[in-house]
Design a protein around this motif. Sequence first.
Motif, short mmCIF file in Angstrom:
data_model
loop_
_atom_site.label_atom_id
_atom_site.label_comp_id
_atom_site.label_asym_id
_atom_site.label_seq_id
_atom_site.Cartn_x
_atom_site.Cartn_y
_atom_site.Cartn_z
N THR A 63 -2.18 4.56 3.08
CA THR A 63 -3.36 4.45 3.95
C THR A 63 -4.64 4.72 3.16
O THR A 63 -5.63 4.00 3.30
N GLU A 64 -4.61 5.75 2.34
CA GLU A 64 -5.78 6.09 1.53
C GLU A 64 -6.12 4.96 0.56
O GLU A 64 -7.30 4.59 0.40
N ILE A 65 -5.11 4.38 -0.07
CA ILE A 65 -5.32 3.29 -1.02
C ILE A 65 -5.87 2.06 -0.30
O ILE A 65 -6.78 1.38 -0.80
N TRP A 66 -5.34 1.76 0.88
CA TRP A 66 -5.82 0.62 1.65
C TRP A 66 -7.30 0.78 2.00
O TRP A 66 -8.09 -0.15 1.86
N LEU A 67 -7.67 1.97 2.45
CA LEU A 67 -9.06 2.22 2.82
C LEU A 67 -9.98 2.15 1.60
O LEU A 67 -11.09 1.61 1.68
N ALA A 68 -9.53 2.67 0.47
CA ALA A 68 -10.34 2.61 -0.75
C ALA A 68 -10.51 1.15 -1.19
O ALA A 68 -11.60 0.75 -1.61
N GLY A 69 -9.44 0.37 -1.10
CA GLY A 69 -9.55 -1.05 -1.45
C GLY A 69 -10.49 -1.79 -0.53
O GLY A 69 -11.27 -2.65 -0.96
N ARG A 70 -10.45 -1.45 0.74
CA ARG A 70 -11.36 -2.06 1.71
C ARG A 70 -12.81 -1.75 1.36
O ARG A 70 -13.67 -2.64 1.40
N ARG A 71 -13.08 -0.50 0.99
CA ARG A 71 -14.44 -0.11 0.60
C ARG A 71 -14.86 -0.84 -0.68
O ARG A 71 -16.00 -1.33 -0.77
N SER A 84 -9.00 -11.71 -3.02
CA SER A 84 -9.65 -10.49 -2.54
C SER A 84 -9.04 -9.23 -3.13
O SER A 84 -9.72 -8.22 -3.29
N GLU A 85 -7.73 -9.30 -3.47
CA GLU A 85 -7.06 -8.11 -3.99
C GLU A 85 -7.65 -7.65 -5.32
O GLU A 85 -7.59 -6.46 -5.65
N ARG A 86 -8.25 -8.55 -6.08
CA ARG A 86 -8.83 -8.17 -7.37
C ARG A 86 -10.01 -7.22 -7.18
O ARG A 86 -10.16 -6.26 -7.92
N ALA A 87 -10.83 -7.52 -6.18
CA ALA A 87 -11.97 -6.64 -5.91
C ALA A 87 -11.53 -5.30 -5.35
O ALA A 87 -12.23 -4.29 -5.49
N ARG A 88 -10.37 -5.26 -4.75
CA ARG A 88 -9.88 -4.03 -4.13
C ARG A 88 -9.33 -3.04 -5.16
O ARG A 88 -9.19 -1.86 -4.84
N GLY A 89 -9.02 -3.51 -6.35
CA GLY A 89 -8.62 -2.59 -7.40
C GLY A 89 -7.14 -2.64 -7.75
O GLY A 89 -6.32 -3.12 -6.97
N ALA A 90 -6.81 -2.13 -8.94
CA ALA A 90 -5.44 -2.17 -9.44
C ALA A 90 -4.48 -1.37 -8.58
O ALA A 90 -3.33 -1.76 -8.36
N GLU A 91 -4.94 -0.22 -8.11
CA GLU A 91 -4.07 0.62 -7.29
C GLU A 91 -3.71 -0.09 -6.00
O GLU A 91 -2.57 -0.02 -5.54
N GLN A 122 -3.57 -3.38 -5.60
CA GLN A 122 -2.67 -4.48 -5.93
C GLN A 122 -1.24 -3.99 -6.09
O GLN A 122 -0.30 -4.64 -5.63
N ALA A 123 -1.07 -2.86 -6.75
CA ALA A 123 0.27 -2.30 -6.92
C ALA A 123 0.86 -1.89 -5.58
O ALA A 123 2.05 -2.13 -5.30
N MET A 124 0.05 -1.28 -4.74
CA MET A 124 0.51 -0.88 -3.42
C MET A 124 0.91 -2.08 -2.59
O MET A 124 1.93 -2.08 -1.89
N LEU A 125 0.13 -3.17 -2.67
CA LEU A 125 0.41 -4.37 -1.89
C LEU A 125 1.74 -4.98 -2.28
O LEU A 125 2.55 -5.35 -1.42
N ALA A 126 2.00 -5.07 -3.58
CA ALA A 126 3.25 -5.64 -4.06
C ALA A 126 4.44 -4.81 -3.59
O ALA A 126 5.47 -5.35 -3.15
N SER A 146 4.53 -2.69 -1.02
CA SER A 146 4.64 -2.60 0.44
C SER A 146 5.26 -3.86 1.05
O SER A 146 5.93 -3.78 2.08
N ARG A 147 5.05 -5.01 0.42
CA ARG A 147 5.66 -6.23 0.94
C ARG A 147 7.18 -6.15 0.87
O ARG A 147 7.89 -6.51 1.82
N VAL A 148 7.69 -5.67 -0.25
CA VAL A 148 9.13 -5.50 -0.40
C VAL A 148 9.64 -4.44 0.56
O VAL A 148 10.67 -4.60 1.22
N ALA A 149 8.89 -3.33 0.67
CA ALA A 149 9.28 -2.24 1.57
C ALA A 149 9.29 -2.71 3.01
O ALA A 149 10.17 -2.31 3.80
N MET A 150 8.35 -3.57 3.39
CA MET A 150 8.29 -4.06 4.76
C MET A 150 9.50 -4.93 5.08
O MET A 150 10.07 -4.84 6.18
N ALA A 151 9.90 -5.75 4.12
CA ALA A 151 11.09 -6.58 4.33
C ALA A 151 12.32 -5.69 4.52
O ALA A 151 13.17 -5.96 5.39
N GLY A 152 12.42 -4.64 3.71
CA GLY A 152 13.53 -3.71 3.86
C GLY A 152 13.52 -3.02 5.21
O GLY A 152 14.57 -2.82 5.85
N LEU A 153 12.34 -2.63 5.67
CA LEU A 153 12.21 -1.98 6.97
C LEU A 153 12.70 -2.90 8.08
O LEU A 153 13.48 -2.48 8.95
#
Length: 288
Positions: free
Chosen positions: A196-204, A233-240, A242-246, A248-255
């Motif tokens: 959540t923190e990383i998502w908000l920071a990327g949004r900012r 858009s993920e490039r402007a949001r930062g490396a952290e 981008q790593a979280m997004l990659a 979380s997609r796999v984690a979401m499929a598992g969920l």
Amino acid sequence: MDAPTPGTRRARWIVGLVLLTFLAGCSQTRLAYRYADWGVVWWVEDYISLTGEQEAQLSQDLEALRQWHCSAELPRYQQWLAVLKSDLEEGTPSEATVLFHQEQLMDFLPELLERATPVAVNLLSSLSDEQVAQLADNMANKQQELEQEMLEGTPAKTAQARSERTIERIERWLGDLNQQQRAIVESWSADRGRQTEIWLAGRRNWQLTLLDVLEQRGEPGFADQVKELMVHSERARGAEYQAMLAESRVAMAGLMHDLLQAGDTRHQDHLLARASELNGDFAALTCS
């Protein structure tokens, strides 16, 4: 503030079609665009007051985009949905199958965003200094509200709030979760760490980059900068981010796989019913 024209509002449903993964958070396809905070065109009216001329141009541009989307993209979504329903009817899909369908939806985005770039360029290049200042203030205020709402309290409370949000979204697709499914979501949410923190920071980060780009809206390279913000858009949001997004997609499929396995026929039936409802939305979104 000038009220958005009916044509503008009717046209903006298109984003909703590509946001509807298994965990889409809106009950009506044509309203789902409101949750697309990575965009430019579809939420800008919630942050600034547009002039009548800007509204008219936006309506015209979006109508042209809608016509393209209906003729070129809608058949692709219907084909995807047919495969999805077929997979669901065969029983609980594997984790790889869930991930495949998520990736299929994400693959629809780049072409749409490229086609939408001229719409965004036309709108953003027309903004006055006063409108840009209003946009900056409103984005900052909204960001502060989100941070206070989503990061308030201990990490455990943040994870619990994330769990509640996730359960609410999932139940729109699977129906009421059983005790085991709820435990799975709670465990999954606790494992998300700083997501959540990383998502908000990327949004900012993305919004600050947008404001920097808007300072150059009269320059020749402005359109290319807007395209970069929309398509990548993920490039402007930062490396952290981008790593979280990659991850979380796999984690979401598992969920989703785990939840379907822990469910029963009523959850499968509920998901199939929602898929049929979505197919009805697709059929209603004609090009006429």
